[in-house]
Design a protein around this motif. Structure first.
Motif, mmCIF file in Angstrom:
data_model
loop_
_atom_site.group_PDB
_atom_site.id
_atom_site.type_symbol
_atom_site.label_atom_id
_atom_site.label_comp_id
_atom_site.label_asym_id
_atom_site.label_seq_id
_atom_site.Cartn_x
_atom_site.Cartn_y
_atom_site.Cartn_z
ATOM 1 N N PRO A 21 0.777 -1.241 0.000
ATOM 2 C CA PRO A 21 0.000 0.000 0.000
ATOM 3 C C PRO A 21 0.811 1.294 0.000
ATOM 4 O O PRO A 21 0.249 2.353 -0.242
ATOM 5 N N PHE A 52 -4.817 -1.365 -6.917
ATOM 6 C CA PHE A 52 -4.954 -1.680 -5.499
ATOM 7 C C PHE A 52 -6.417 -1.899 -5.126
ATOM 8 O O PHE A 52 -6.763 -2.873 -4.450
ATOM 9 N N ASN A 89 2.368 -0.341 -5.545
ATOM 10 C CA ASN A 89 0.908 -0.344 -5.436
ATOM 11 C C ASN A 89 0.209 -0.496 -6.783
ATOM 12 O O ASN A 89 -0.991 -0.290 -6.902
#
Length: 332
Positions: free
Chosen positions: A129, A173, A259
């Motif tokens: 992330p 993501f 990500n």
């Protein structure tokens, strides 16, 4: 396809601010591990990530005879012995029936003499992330401090979560979060597993994917994950394809932007992980905690690439050394 992009140590280099934050983070890791037996209410020191070990067992890495020559030179035998650790990503060990579906499938590949060739800690979510090293280190330190000091560290943790949040909002993501949520109740052995960051393959750079074959996603749905794994291997063999992608261009296959998924790089099957039924050993928690799956212990031609990956080297070392010291004192 063009020739793969060659490894350069510049992909790994940290700046001075990042090095300073890493030292602060290492201290928080050591402190966390020292308190981990109390945090998780167990009689041994745990890791400070993927703390819960579901099981550790042995298997084989069987090489695909049709792999390209540039890959085959690194895996010049028909099969290799492997050790596998199934885990949960949570920092704290919980005894709940169902854990968050954030799983680890770590693989240790050994040669015929039992010497380490490579460690690959794989997870069931393909992306990371946070791209900023500084943001990640501050967040990870805040998470460690929160688990140790609880509510007094809640505001600093929330602050760091907000700073990290923007990098979560990429199409890749969000797509993978939805996919994971749709599979949240699936059996741990039915998930695909990924290297997330890149690794060297000689002078080239790759990502790795492990894709299980013919595993019922509903297996063991009403029992704890550890028990489900044990029950599975009492009566089932396990097999999974090992696939790799090469980095050709950092625009399509970024090394330090974790990500987003790599594109325009086909998956190549290089072999299979095989575990025979009945392979499950007796669980021995403390001994399992002395195992290390640090990818930086691998031979240099198989080591991780990238700045976020570089952080793992120091984090693994601090965690392992602290666990080893405490667990030997507790059970020596």
């Amino acid at each position: 396809m063009p020739d793969p992009l060659k490894y350069n140590k510049k992909f790994d280099e940290l700046n001075e601010e990042e090095k300073t934050l890493l030292e602060i983070n290492k201290k928080s890791i050591a402190d966390f591990v020292e308190q981990s037996s109390s945090i998780s209410d167990v009689n041994y020191a745990t890791r400070n990530a993927h703390a819960k070990t579901y099981s550790v067992l042995k298997g084989k890495f069987v090489i695909n005879p049709d792999i390209p020559g540039e890959v085959k030179q690194f895996f010049d035998r028909e099969k290799f012995d492997i050790v596998i650790r199934f885990s949960n990503a949570h920092l704290k060990i919980k005894n709940s029936k169902k854990d968050i579906p954030a799983y680890g499938f770590s693989v240790k590949i050994n040669d015929e003499n039992g010497s380490l060739i490579a460690n690959y800690p794989l997870v069931n979510f393909p992306l990371f992330p946070v791209n900023s090293v500084s943001t990640f280190l501050k967040l990870f330190t805040s998470v460690n401090n929160f688990f140790m000091k609880k509510w007094s560290q809640l505001f600093p943790l929330i602050t760091q979560i907000f700073k990290a949040a923007p990098s979560v909002f990429t199409l890749s993501f969000l797509k993978n979060i939805v996919k994971l949520l749709s599979k949240k109740n699936d059996f741990i052995l039915s998930f695909d597993y990924y290297s997330v960051g890149a690794y060297r393959l000689g002078e080239n750079m790759i990502k790795i994917k492990l894709s299980p074959k013919c595993v019922d996603k509903h297996f063991g749905k009403k029992i704890k994950t550890r028990e489900a794994i044990e029950n599975y291997f009492k009566s089932n063999d396990f097999s999974a394809d090992i696939l790799i992608q090469f980095c050709y261009d950092v625009k399509d296959q970024p090394i330090n932007k974790l990500n987003v998924e790599w594109k325009n790089s086909p998956f190549i099957k290089i072999g299979e992980v095989k575990i025979e039924k009945g392979s499950l050993p007796e669980p021995r928690n403390c001994e399992n905690e002395l195992l290390s799956f640090n990818p930086f212990e691998s031979k240099s031609i198989f080591q991780p690439v990238g700045k976020i990956q570089k952080l793992r080297d120091e984090a693994y070392k601090v965690s392992f050394q602290t666990r080893k010291k405490i667990n030997k004192l507790l059970h020596g």
